[in-house]
Design a protein around this motif. Structure first.
Motif, PDB file in Angstrom:
ATOM      1  N   LEU A   1       6.693 -10.586   2.759  1.00  0.00           N
ATOM      2  CA  LEU A   1       6.864 -12.210   2.409  1.00  0.00           C
ATOM      3  C   LEU A   1       6.436 -12.986   3.526  1.00  0.00           C
ATOM      4  O   LEU A   1       5.590 -14.067   3.158  1.00  0.00           O
ATOM      5  CB  LEU A   1       8.317 -12.509   2.214  1.00  0.00           C
ATOM      6  CG  LEU A   1       8.661 -13.999   1.732  1.00  0.00           C
ATOM      7  CD1 LEU A   1       7.935 -14.242   0.444  1.00  0.00           C
ATOM      8  CD2 LEU A   1      10.179 -14.143   1.530  1.00  0.00           C
ATOM      9  N   LYS A   2       6.557 -12.664   4.754  1.00  0.00           N
ATOM     10  CA  LYS A   2       6.188 -13.439   5.733  1.00  0.00           C
ATOM     11  C   LYS A   2       4.626 -13.428   5.826  1.00  0.00           C
ATOM     12  O   LYS A   2       4.090 -14.584   6.096  1.00  0.00           O
ATOM     13  CB  LYS A   2       6.604 -12.743   7.160  1.00  0.00           C
ATOM     14  CG  LYS A   2       6.294 -13.712   8.237  1.00  0.00           C
ATOM     15  CD  LYS A   2       6.917 -14.948   8.383  1.00  0.00           C
ATOM     16  CE  LYS A   2       6.831 -15.556   9.798  1.00  0.00           C
ATOM     17  NZ  LYS A   2       5.400 -15.677  10.276  1.00  0.00           N
TER      18      LYS A   2
ATOM     19  N   GLN B   1       5.918 -10.550  -7.608  1.00  0.00           N
ATOM     20  CA  GLN B   1       6.434 -10.935  -6.491  1.00  0.00           C
ATOM     21  C   GLN B   1       6.561 -12.605  -6.898  1.00  0.00           C
ATOM     22  O   GLN B   1       7.605 -12.925  -6.442  1.00  0.00           O
ATOM     23  CB  GLN B   1       5.327 -11.085  -5.411  1.00  0.00           C
ATOM     24  CG  GLN B   1       5.094  -9.590  -4.692  1.00  0.00           C
ATOM     25  CD  GLN B   1       4.028  -9.421  -3.737  1.00  0.00           C
ATOM     26  OE1 GLN B   1       3.188 -10.152  -3.853  1.00  0.00           O
ATOM     27  NE2 GLN B   1       4.183  -8.371  -2.863  1.00  0.00           N
TER      28      GLN B   1
ATOM     29  N   ILE C   1      11.776  -8.227  -1.771  1.00  0.00           N
ATOM     30  CA  ILE C   1      10.726  -8.100  -1.202  1.00  0.00           C
ATOM     31  C   ILE C   1      10.725  -8.008   0.218  1.00  0.00           C
ATOM     32  O   ILE C   1      11.661  -8.553   0.852  1.00  0.00           O
ATOM     33  CB  ILE C   1       9.696  -9.621  -1.522  1.00  0.00           C
ATOM     34  CG1 ILE C   1       9.440  -9.693  -2.912  1.00  0.00           C
ATOM     35  CG2 ILE C   1       8.456  -9.432  -0.829  1.00  0.00           C
ATOM     36  CD1 ILE C   1       8.814 -11.107  -3.215  1.00  0.00           C
ATOM     37  N   LYS C   2       9.795  -6.945   0.642  1.00  0.00           N
ATOM     38  CA  LYS C   2      10.039  -6.757   2.279  1.00  0.00           C
ATOM     39  C   LYS C   2       9.755  -8.148   3.086  1.00  0.00           C
ATOM     40  O   LYS C   2       8.773  -8.619   2.734  1.00  0.00           O
ATOM     41  CB  LYS C   2       9.083  -5.617   2.576  1.00  0.00           C
ATOM     42  CG  LYS C   2       9.485  -4.460   2.221  1.00  0.00           C
ATOM     43  CD  LYS C   2       8.419  -3.369   2.609  1.00  0.00           C
ATOM     44  CE  LYS C   2       8.714  -1.653   2.164  1.00  0.00           C
ATOM     45  NZ  LYS C   2       7.837  -0.777   2.523  1.00  0.00           N
ATOM     46  N   TYR C   3      10.444  -8.212   3.989  1.00  0.00           N
ATOM     47  CA  TYR C   3      10.360  -9.382   4.931  1.00  0.00           C
ATOM     48  C   TYR C   3       8.850  -9.501   5.305  1.00  0.00           C
ATOM     49  O   TYR C   3       8.423 -10.525   5.525  1.00  0.00           O
ATOM     50  CB  TYR C   3      11.601  -9.414   5.966  1.00  0.00           C
ATOM     51  CG  TYR C   3      11.231 -10.585   7.022  1.00  0.00           C
ATOM     52  CD1 TYR C   3      11.521 -11.737   6.911  1.00  0.00           C
ATOM     53  CD2 TYR C   3      10.387 -10.180   8.244  1.00  0.00           C
ATOM     54  CE1 TYR C   3      11.210 -12.811   7.850  1.00  0.00           C
ATOM     55  CE2 TYR C   3      10.092 -11.125   8.981  1.00  0.00           C
ATOM     56  CZ  TYR C   3      10.720 -12.388   8.867  1.00  0.00           C
ATOM     57  OH  TYR C   3      10.526 -13.450   9.721  1.00  0.00           O
TER      58      TYR C   3
ATOM     59  N   ALA D   1      13.661 -13.070   1.113  1.00  0.00           N
ATOM     60  CA  ALA D   1      13.139 -11.751   0.935  1.00  0.00           C
ATOM     61  C   ALA D   1      14.045 -10.716   0.490  1.00  0.00           C
ATOM     62  O   ALA D   1      13.867  -9.963  -0.422  1.00  0.00           O
ATOM     63  CB  ALA D   1      12.713 -11.313   2.521  1.00  0.00           C
TER      64      ALA D   1
END
Length: 237
Positions: free
Chosen positions: A32-33, A47, A27-29, A22
């Protein structure tokens, strides 16, 4: 193997955690999660490319090959990003001449700020995009993609966005086209216009440090229009 499993395997093979990817992919964690939890459904172009760059792999290494565009089964839809085909890849049964993909060279970063040496721009990869995204330019020779570096166009195209560009002839240029141009062997991306006896390249930025660059038509030969932007992809959130 599911798309999320492929991606997690790539992350693990580098000794990383999801949070590491991330950070490297910008990319914000939590974003992505969530993408991984949903098997990368609705992942955006930007992304996917950011992840592939961070991992130094191709998008197809963690996302199944693209199927031709249909309402129910599209690889990339401008309104909602990727939709991953869950069934067996149609590449195994669809003749190559019926695949609705355009193949573009992917180059390095293009400056949307200060002029940057054009000599530093080299091809890094090859990207496949649905022809439906490129419209009338789908079969245009020489189309390519670049990543934007800078904020001189951030009212429209933020830093780290991706742009698809095509080489153009002079007769194809119109006022307000966004172009990549070269001046004294340095390049940048700005909005193009003709004002009287001048050709003008204008920023559209929230940063007040940028200003119009105008050059007289008498010396216009010193400026080369390398391409114009026909599409851009922005990562949201």
């Amino acid at each position: 193997m599911k798309n999320s499993e492929k991606l997690l395997a790539l992350i693990s093979s580098r000794g990383w955690k999801v949070a590491t990817l991330a950070e490297k992919a910008d990319i914000k964690y939590t974003t992505l999660k969530s993408l991984i939890d949903r098997d990368l459904r609705n992942i955006t172009v930007a992304q996917a490319l950011s992840i592939s760059q961070a991992l130094d792999v191709k998008v197809s290494d963690f996302i199944q090959e693209a199927a031709p565009m249909t309402d129910e089964n599209s690889y990339l839809n401008p309104s909602n990003g990727f939709k991953i085909k869950e069934a067996k890849s149609v590449y195994e049964t669809t003749p190559s001449n019926k695949r609705s993909l355009s193949i573009l060279n992917y180059y390095g970063q293009i400056s949307a700020g200060e002029l940057t040496s054009i000599n530093s721009i080299e091809k890094e990869d090859v990207i496949e995009l649905p022809k439906s995204m490129l419209g009338k330019y789908a079969d245009r020779p020489g189309a390519f993609m670049m990543r934007v570096n800078g904020d001189s166009m951030d009212k429209i195209i933020p830093n780290n966005s991706y742009v698809v560009c095509i080489p153009v002839e002079e007769h194809e240029l119109h006022d307000n086209d966004i172009v990549i141009y070269s001046y004294n062997n340095e390049s940048s991306m700005k909005r193009f216009s003709v004002r009287g006896d001048y050709v003008v390249f204008s920023p559209e930025s929230n940063n007040p440090k940028y200003f119009d660059f105008a050059i007289s038509k008498d010396t216009e030969s010193e400026v080369e229009i390398l391409a114009k932007v026909i599409l851009y992809a922005v990562t949201l959130g």
